[in-house]
Write a protein that holds these residues in place. Structure first.
Motif, PDB file in Angstrom:
ATOM      1  N   ILE A   1       0.859  -1.185   0.000  1.00 44.76           N
ATOM      2  CA  ILE A   1       0.000   0.000   0.000  1.00 44.76           C
ATOM      3  C   ILE A   1       0.894   1.234   0.000  1.00 44.76           C
ATOM      4  N   VAL A   2       0.686   2.100  -0.986  1.00 48.73           N
ATOM      5  CA  VAL A   2       1.463   3.330  -1.121  1.00 48.73           C
ATOM      6  C   VAL A   2       0.501   4.496  -0.964  1.00 48.73           C
ATOM      7  N   GLN A   3       0.860   5.415  -0.071  1.00 50.85           N
ATOM      8  CA  GLN A   3       0.025   6.586   0.171  1.00 50.85           C
ATOM      9  C   GLN A   3       0.839   7.858  -0.049  1.00 50.85           C
ATOM     10  N   VAL A   4       0.197   8.827  -0.682  1.00 52.39           N
ATOM     11  CA  VAL A   4       0.758  10.170  -0.772  1.00 52.39           C
ATOM     12  C   VAL A   4      -0.106  11.047   0.125  1.00 52.39           C
ATOM     13  N   LEU A   5       0.532  11.681   1.099  1.00 49.76           N
ATOM     14  CA  LEU A   5      -0.173  12.546   2.035  1.00 49.76           C
ATOM     15  C   LEU A   5      -0.002  13.988   1.589  1.00 49.76           C
ATOM     16  N   GLY A   6      -1.099  14.696   1.469  1.00 53.12           N
ATOM     17  CA  GLY A   6      -1.038  16.098   1.078  1.00 53.12           C
ATOM     18  C   GLY A   6      -2.399  16.625   0.701  1.00 53.12           C
ATOM     19  N   MET A   7      -2.491  17.933   0.677  1.00 44.12           N
ATOM     20  CA  MET A   7      -3.783  18.590   0.454  1.00 44.12           C
ATOM     21  C   MET A   7      -4.097  18.809  -1.028  1.00 44.12           C
ATOM     22  N   GLY A   8      -3.239  18.343  -1.923  1.00 48.58           N
ATOM     23  CA  GLY A   8      -3.524  18.486  -3.344  1.00 48.58           C
ATOM     24  C   GLY A   8      -2.703  19.554  -4.035  1.00 48.58           C
ATOM     25  N   CYS A   9      -1.605  19.956  -3.441  1.00 50.63           N
ATOM     26  CA  CYS A   9      -0.744  20.975  -4.049  1.00 50.63           C
ATOM     27  C   CYS A   9       0.006  20.382  -5.248  1.00 50.63           C
ATOM     28  N   ALA A  10       0.712  21.229  -5.957  1.00 52.72           N
ATOM     29  CA  ALA A  10       1.458  20.790  -7.136  1.00 52.72           C
ATOM     30  C   ALA A  10       2.500  19.726  -6.783  1.00 52.72           C
ATOM     31  N   LYS A  11       3.187  19.891  -5.656  1.00 58.43           N
ATOM     32  CA  LYS A  11       4.198  18.906  -5.250  1.00 58.43           C
ATOM     33  C   LYS A  11       3.565  17.556  -4.943  1.00 58.43           C
ATOM     34  N   CYS A  12       2.388  17.578  -4.331  1.00 61.42           N
ATOM     35  CA  CYS A  12       1.678  16.332  -4.029  1.00 61.42           C
ATOM     36  C   CYS A  12       1.322  15.605  -5.321  1.00 61.42           C
ATOM     37  N   ASN A  13       0.832  16.348  -6.292  1.00 68.39           N
ATOM     38  CA  ASN A  13       0.470  15.762  -7.579  1.00 68.39           C
ATOM     39  C   ASN A  13       1.700  15.235  -8.315  1.00 68.39           C
ATOM     40  N   THR A  14       2.811  15.949  -8.204  1.00 71.02           N
ATOM     41  CA  THR A  14       4.061  15.502  -8.823  1.00 71.02           C
ATOM     42  C   THR A  14       4.541  14.207  -8.195  1.00 71.02           C
ATOM     43  N   LEU A  15       4.477  14.129  -6.871  1.00 69.22           N
ATOM     44  CA  LEU A  15       4.893  12.905  -6.182  1.00 69.22           C
ATOM     45  C   LEU A  15       4.018  11.731  -6.602  1.00 69.22           C
ATOM     46  N   GLU A  16       2.722  11.934  -6.654  1.00 64.92           N
ATOM     47  CA  GLU A  16       1.809  10.876  -7.088  1.00 64.92           C
ATOM     48  C   GLU A  16       2.190  10.382  -8.487  1.00 64.92           C
ATOM     49  N   ALA A  17       2.420  11.296  -9.407  1.00 67.39           N
ATOM     50  CA  ALA A  17       2.763  10.927 -10.781  1.00 67.39           C
ATOM     51  C   ALA A  17       4.086  10.168 -10.833  1.00 67.39           C
ATOM     52  N   LYS A  18       5.085  10.618 -10.054  1.00 70.12           N
ATOM     53  CA  LYS A  18       6.389   9.957 -10.057  1.00 70.12           C
ATOM     54  C   LYS A  18       6.298   8.542  -9.505  1.00 70.12           C
ATOM     55  N   VAL A  19       5.528   8.363  -8.435  1.00 68.69           N
ATOM     56  CA  VAL A  19       5.362   7.029  -7.848  1.00 68.69           C
ATOM     57  C   VAL A  19       4.750   6.087  -8.883  1.00 68.69           C
ATOM     58  N   LYS A  20       3.694   6.539  -9.526  1.00 63.88           N
ATOM     59  CA  LYS A  20       3.019   5.702 -10.518  1.00 63.88           C
ATOM     60  C   LYS A  20       3.930   5.404 -11.710  1.00 63.88           C
ATOM     61  N   GLU A  21       4.709   6.394 -12.139  1.00 64.43           N
ATOM     62  CA  GLU A  21       5.623   6.215 -13.264  1.00 64.43           C
ATOM     63  C   GLU A  21       6.707   5.190 -12.945  1.00 64.43           C
ATOM     64  N   VAL A  22       7.344   5.315 -11.785  1.00 62.40           N
ATOM     65  CA  VAL A  22       8.412   4.391 -11.394  1.00 62.40           C
ATOM     66  C   VAL A  22       7.862   2.980 -11.243  1.00 62.40           C
ATOM     67  N   ALA A  23       6.699   2.851 -10.637  1.00 62.74           N
ATOM     68  CA  ALA A  23       6.098   1.533 -10.449  1.00 62.74           C
ATOM     69  C   ALA A  23       5.765   0.890 -11.795  1.00 62.74           C
ATOM     70  N   GLU A  24       5.213   1.670 -12.704  1.00 64.38           N
ATOM     71  CA  GLU A  24       4.845   1.133 -14.015  1.00 64.38           C
ATOM     72  C   GLU A  24       6.079   0.702 -14.804  1.00 64.38           C
ATOM     73  N   LYS A  25       7.122   1.532 -14.797  1.00 67.69           N
ATOM     74  CA  LYS A  25       8.354   1.208 -15.520  1.00 67.69           C
ATOM     75  C   LYS A  25       9.002  -0.073 -15.016  1.00 67.69           C
ATOM     76  N   ASN A  26       8.799  -0.368 -13.739  1.00 65.84           N
ATOM     77  CA  ASN A  26       9.466  -1.515 -13.112  1.00 65.84           C
ATOM     78  C   ASN A  26       8.509  -2.655 -12.780  1.00 65.84           C
ATOM     79  N   ASN A  27       7.302  -2.600 -13.324  1.00 66.92           N
ATOM     80  CA  ASN A  27       6.292  -3.651 -13.123  1.00 66.92           C
ATOM     81  C   ASN A  27       6.057  -3.977 -11.649  1.00 66.92           C
ATOM     82  N   ILE A  28       5.901  -2.946 -10.850  1.00 66.90           N
ATOM     83  CA  ILE A  28       5.646  -3.108  -9.420  1.00 66.90           C
ATOM     84  C   ILE A  28       4.168  -2.859  -9.180  1.00 66.90           C
ATOM     85  N   GLU A  29       3.505  -3.843  -8.596  1.00 67.86           N
ATOM     86  CA  GLU A  29       2.085  -3.711  -8.303  1.00 67.86           C
ATOM     87  C   GLU A  29       1.908  -3.152  -6.894  1.00 67.86           C
ATOM     88  N   PHE A  30       0.925  -2.269  -6.746  1.00 67.50           N
ATOM     89  CA  PHE A  30       0.644  -1.687  -5.443  1.00 67.50           C
ATOM     90  C   PHE A  30      -0.767  -1.132  -5.427  1.00 67.50           C
TER      91      PHE A  30
END
Length: 78
Positions: A2-31
């Motif tokens: 389980i991966v959680q991004v904590l934040g109120m929805g700012c640009a940095k929060c959205n960037t972190l969410e996108a990076k997590v999903k990108e890295v996981a997808e590139k490396n075939n990591i399910e979460f």
């Protein structure tokens, strides 16, 4: 895993969410992903700055966007 991004929805929060999903997808990591925006739930993790990244209940970083190699290490369970 389980991966959680904590934040109120700012640009940095959205960037972190996108990076997590990108890295996981590139490396075939399910979460399961959850974005936590509720202030009370964020405070339960005792983080003082957002965005924060939580993997399986453990805060891995907060207040910054981690580098891709850090994300990969955490997503692999290291």
């Amino acid at each position: 895993m389980i991966v959680q991004v904590l934040g109120m929805g700012c640009a940095k929060c959205n960037t972190l969410e996108a990076k997590v999903k990108e890295v996981a997808e590139k490396n075939n990591i399910e979460f399961v992903f959850e974005k936590v925006t509720d202030f009370k739930r964020i405070m339960e993790y005792k983080v003082m700055m957002t965005p924060a990244l939580v993997v399986d209940g453990v805060v891995k970083c907060y207040g910054r966007i981690p580098k891709e190699d850090e994300l990969l290490k955490w997503l692999k369970g290291e």
